[in-house]
Structure formats: C-alpha cells, structure tokens
Design a protein around this motif. Structure first.
Motif, mmCIF file in Angstrom:
data_model
loop_
_atom_site.group_PDB
_atom_site.id
_atom_site.type_symbol
_atom_site.label_atom_id
_atom_site.label_comp_id
_atom_site.label_asym_id
_atom_site.label_seq_id
_atom_site.Cartn_x
_atom_site.Cartn_y
_atom_site.Cartn_z
ATOM 1 N N ARG A 153 -17.511 12.611 5.775
ATOM 2 C CA ARG A 153 -16.462 13.626 5.665
ATOM 3 C C ARG A 153 -16.573 14.647 6.789
ATOM 4 O O ARG A 153 -15.568 15.098 7.342
ATOM 5 N N ILE A 154 -17.817 14.992 7.147
ATOM 6 C CA ILE A 154 -18.019 15.949 8.236
ATOM 7 C C ILE A 154 -17.512 15.375 9.559
ATOM 8 O O ILE A 154 -16.863 16.078 10.355
ATOM 9 N N GLU A 155 -17.810 14.055 9.798
ATOM 10 C CA GLU A 155 -17.355 13.446 11.048
ATOM 11 C C GLU A 155 -15.832 13.406 11.120
ATOM 12 O O GLU A 155 -15.236 13.739 12.157
ATOM 13 N N ARG A 156 -15.188 13.016 10.008
ATOM 14 C CA ARG A 156 -13.717 12.990 10.003
ATOM 15 C C ARG A 156 -13.163 14.404 10.178
ATOM 16 O O ARG A 156 -12.185 14.620 10.908
ATOM 17 N N ALA A 157 -13.792 15.328 9.511
ATOM 18 C CA ALA A 157 -13.321 16.703 9.633
ATOM 19 C C ALA A 157 -13.520 17.227 11.050
ATOM 20 O O ALA A 157 -12.677 17.966 11.581
ATOM 21 N N THR A 158 -14.648 16.799 11.704
ATOM 22 C CA THR A 158 -14.899 17.241 13.077
ATOM 23 C C THR A 158 -13.843 16.681 14.029
ATOM 24 O O THR A 158 -13.317 17.396 14.899
ATOM 25 N N ASP A 159 -13.537 15.357 13.867
ATOM 26 C CA ASP A 159 -12.493 14.757 14.718
ATOM 27 C C ASP A 159 -11.162 15.454 14.508
ATOM 28 O O ASP A 159 -10.436 15.765 15.478
ATOM 29 N N SER A 160 -10.816 15.675 13.246
ATOM 30 C CA SER A 160 -9.538 16.342 12.958
ATOM 31 C C SER A 160 -9.523 17.751 13.536
ATOM 32 O O SER A 160 -8.520 18.201 14.091
ATOM 33 N N LEU A 161 -10.687 18.401 13.435
ATOM 34 C CA LEU A 161 -10.770 19.765 13.953
ATOM 35 C C LEU A 161 -10.607 19.781 15.471
ATOM 36 O O LEU A 161 -9.881 20.624 16.021
ATOM 37 N N GLN A 162 -11.278 18.851 16.140
ATOM 38 C CA GLN A 162 -11.142 18.792 17.603
ATOM 39 C C GLN A 162 -9.704 18.482 18.017
ATOM 40 O O GLN A 162 -9.180 19.074 18.976
ATOM 41 N N ARG A 163 -9.079 17.534 17.294
ATOM 42 C CA ARG A 163 -7.692 17.170 17.628
ATOM 43 C C ARG A 163 -6.754 18.355 17.401
ATOM 44 O O ARG A 163 -5.944 18.693 18.275
#
Length: 454
Positions: A317-327
């Motif tokens: 969840r953290i990795e997906r959230a990080t990608d979404s956050l960067q995007r």
C-alpha cells in the motif's frame, strides 16, 4: 522425720475464711441499706455494684435469677434496701454481699442534683450532637487537664507517647477533687483554650461520686461547651458517668481510652502502611503477571509469530501510495508552473515598469504630435499675423501721414471736425516724425458744395 509444712496456701486460707462466713448465722440473712455506686448490669442479667454509706463500701452482686424480680433499673446514686447474705468470693479473696432482693428507698442527694442539672443543660442544647466539634485525624498539640500526679495522668501520657509520639503533650496541673476543684478545672480549660491545641483531654481517675462531683458542676459543663478546642471527657471508670461526659465532644470510658481516642496508633498506622505497600506490590505483581501473559499470548499469536505477513500488505500500500503521490505531485507541479507562467505574463503586462514604458512611448508620440500641431498652428498664426500686419499697415494712419497727412489732438482727443475747435484753442499736431503745438487763430467752415468737391 520432717515436720509438716506450717505454711498455708492462699487457696486454703481463703477456703477456711469462707467456711467461717458460712458458719456464721448472722451473715446468712442480712438486711442492708445503702447507696448504689458503680452499677454494672451484665448482658447475662447479673448486676454488679457497690453499696455504700458515708463511712464504708461493700461489694455486691445480684444474680440474674434474683434480678428478674427487681421492678426498676438500679442506677448509681439510688438508696436501696437489700436482703441477702455475705460470703467470700474465693477467686479474689474478697467478701461481698449476695443480694436476693432489692427495693428502692428514695434517691440520694448527689444523684438528685445530677439529674436536675442534666435535665436543665439538655433543654439548653448543651448535649446536642449539632454542637459536637470534629477531631483532627493527626493532632500536633494535645492539652491534658488533670491532676499532675496519679495513675490517670501517667496512663494518658504513656499511652499518647506510645501510640503517637509525634504529638506534643502539655499538662495543665489541675485540682480534680475538693472544694477548689471546680474553679481549677474551669481555669485550666480556659487557659488551654488560649493556645493552639488540636485536642484537649479533661478528666481524672476513678472514685466515688463525691470524688468525681467537680465534673458534675454547671461551671465545668459550660466551660467545656464554650471551648473552641474539641474536648474528650475521661472521668473515672467505664461505669462512671458525669455531666462533663454529656457536654464533651467525645466521652472516653477511662483516661487511657481517652488517649487512645485522641491520637491514631503508630503501630496501626505502620501496619496500615505496610498493608498498603503489600497490597500495592501484590496488585503490581498481578498486573505485571497479567500483562506478561497477555504479551506472551500476543507474541505467540499468528501476526506476531510471522511479523513479515503483518506488515507486507502495508508495504504494498505504501508503494502504491508513493507512486500515486509522485504522479500527482508531478502533475501538480506542472499545473503550478503553467499557472505561474500565465500569472507572470499577466503580471508583466500589468507591471508598473511596463505601463511606464508604454506611457513613455505614448508621451513621446503625443509630444511629437504636439510639436507638429504647435508648429502648424504657429505657422498659420504667423501667416494670419503677417496678413493682418499688412492690412493694418495699409490702414495705419502712419501710412497716411507718410503721404503728408497729420492728426490733431485737443486735450488728448482726436479732432475729427472743425466744430470741435474754437479760436484760441491749443492743439497737438502729430506728424510722421514728431508732434507740434499749434494755436488756432481762425476757424473756417466749409459749405456743402465744397464738401462734395473735395
């Protein structure tokens, strides 16, 4: 051969004396009159008391089988008629009266006075519980109003020092028996009331009703009532009751009991503290054991036994959230840059410097147009002026004067007609190159014909 032991045991001697009492017919059935004192009615129904007169005292007992026939409640101070027998009580080696019957024979003077004062003070409210003052739990200073010598003061001081040595004890030496006792007790109570005592103990050891009578006096009762310090009354023994006991904030059966009521027990406090400490240790140990058991159960449970399984979903969840956050952050930055560029352009167009430059260009253009217009206007005005000058020059009298004409003035006014002049008038004649002063010597009018001819 050894002789027999000549010494008797206490028991043997007592038995011998008891047999003497048993054998005396005058002691088997006696009639005695006296005043009751130290009356104690046991829960079994037996009545223990002292029978006395002005000269002697006699211990007595009435067993419950005989006491049931008594129609009144025996109380100290009553004068009674008793029938019974006298014998020895072997356990104490004391002779006493064994009462079989008891009849009232009036009330003693002391008892009557006691009841009368008791009724009077009760009506005034001196015994009311509403006036009882509370006692401090841990007193610092204790006043003791009693005789400076005797068992009572020793018992009080010893008990106070033993139970609660932190309290300071001050003895107020007082007469507790005799004609001056009442005044002495009142003065001691008042003297103690002038200091900062927390508790006051007022009393004395046991004695007859006459010995204790000072504590039945009205002056003593009122002094106790008026004291701002809470008072414990400790007069006589448990069976003795005085007016002071009713007025005091607390009544103790004995002086020793008064000391025990005045202060907490050091041993009890220590035991209580130790009990609190043990209970605290026990509760803490139980809590630790309970929490340790719960911790062990949690540690051995599935999530904690395999911790990687516990946090693995959170990593994804953290990795997906990080990608979404960067995007989202990149898009936000781009939108922000575009907005910034747009606003920068708007700001540049509306900036004062830009407006100043534009205004400077406008001013330059206006100046050029103004110069052009002024030049054109000046040229036009010059042309108009030149034309007007030519016309004015052509119409100017000076031009006429160039041809030989002149202008005459009379008193600053141009002379246009001969009718304005009389002979003898002085005229100013203006010529092209100066003026003349002339005197009119003759005036000749022209006729109409001459005017037409010129």
């Amino acid at each position: 051969m050894l002789s027999a032991d000549p010494y008797l045991s206490v028991k043997a001697l007592t038995k011998y004396i008891k047999k003497k009492f048993d054998a005396d017919p005058h002691l088997r059935d006696v009639y005695v009159k006296g005043e009751l004192s130290n009356v104690k009615i046991h829960t079994s129904g037996h009545i223990y008391f002292t029978l006395k007169d002005n000269s002697a005292r006699l211990a007595a007992v009435m067993f419950s089988a005989n006491a049931k026939s008594v129609k009144f409640k025996p109380e100290s101070g009553m004068t009674v008629l008793i029938r019974g027998d006298v014998n020895v009580y072997e356990a104490s080696g004391q002779y006493q009266l064994y009462a079989q019957s008891m009849q009232a024979d009036g009330i003693g003077d002391y008892y009557l006075a006691f009841e009368q004062l008791k009724e009077k003070l009760a009506k005034e409210g001196l015994f009311s519980a509403a006036h009882k003052k509370p006692f401090p739990r841990f007193p610092k200073r204790i006043a003791v109003v009693t005789a400076p010598t005797g068992a009572a003061v020793r018992d009080i001081v010893t008990t106070l020092n033993r139970r609660y040595p932190l309290a300071k004890v001050v003895i107020f030496p007082t007469l507790v028996q005799g004609a001056q006792a009442t005044q002495s007790i009142v003065q001691s109570i008042q003297a103690a009331g002038k200091s900062d005592f927390d508790v006051m103990i007022v009393g004395r050891g046991g004695g007859s009703i006459e010995d204790l009578w000072a504590f039945n006096e009205e002056a003593v009762a009122r002094a106790i009532y008026q004291s701002h310090i809470p008072i414990i009354s400790a007069v006589g023994h448990e069976t003795d009751t005085t007016i002071s006991d009713f007025v005091a904030d607390l009544r103790a059966p004995t002086p020793t009991a008064a000391a025990e009521l005045a202060v907490p027990s050091k041993a009890e406090l220590i035991d209580r503290l130790l009990g609190y400490r043990s209970a605290m240790y026990r509760m803490t140990s139980n809590m630790i054991t309970k929490d340790q058991t719960a911790l062990n159960r949690l540690t051995n449970s599935m999530p904690f036994a395999y911790p990687d399984r516990l946090y693995r979903p959170f990593i994804e969840r953290i990795e997906r959230a990080t990608d979404s956050l960067q995007r989202e952050a990149g898009q936000l930055i781009n939108r922000t840059k575009e907005r910034h560029a747009y606003l920068h352009g708007q700001l540049a167009n509306r900036a004062p410097v830009h407006r100043i430059k534009q205004s400077a260009l406008d001013i330059s253009q206006l100046e050029r147009r103004l110069d052009h217009l002024l030049t054109a206007q000046l040229r036009s005005n010059q042309q108009q002026f030149s034309a007007a000058m030519r016309t004015l020059d052509a119409l100017s009298p000076l031009k006429i004067m160039d041809r030989g004409y002149s202008i005459s003035y009379k008193e600053g006014q141009v002379v246009k007609s001969i009718k304005q002049v009389e002979a003898g008038d002085e005229l100013t004649v203006s010529l092209q190159d100066g003026t003349l002063k002339a005197l009119v010597t003759e005036r000749n009018l022209m006729n109409e014909g001459d005017k037409e001819n010129g």
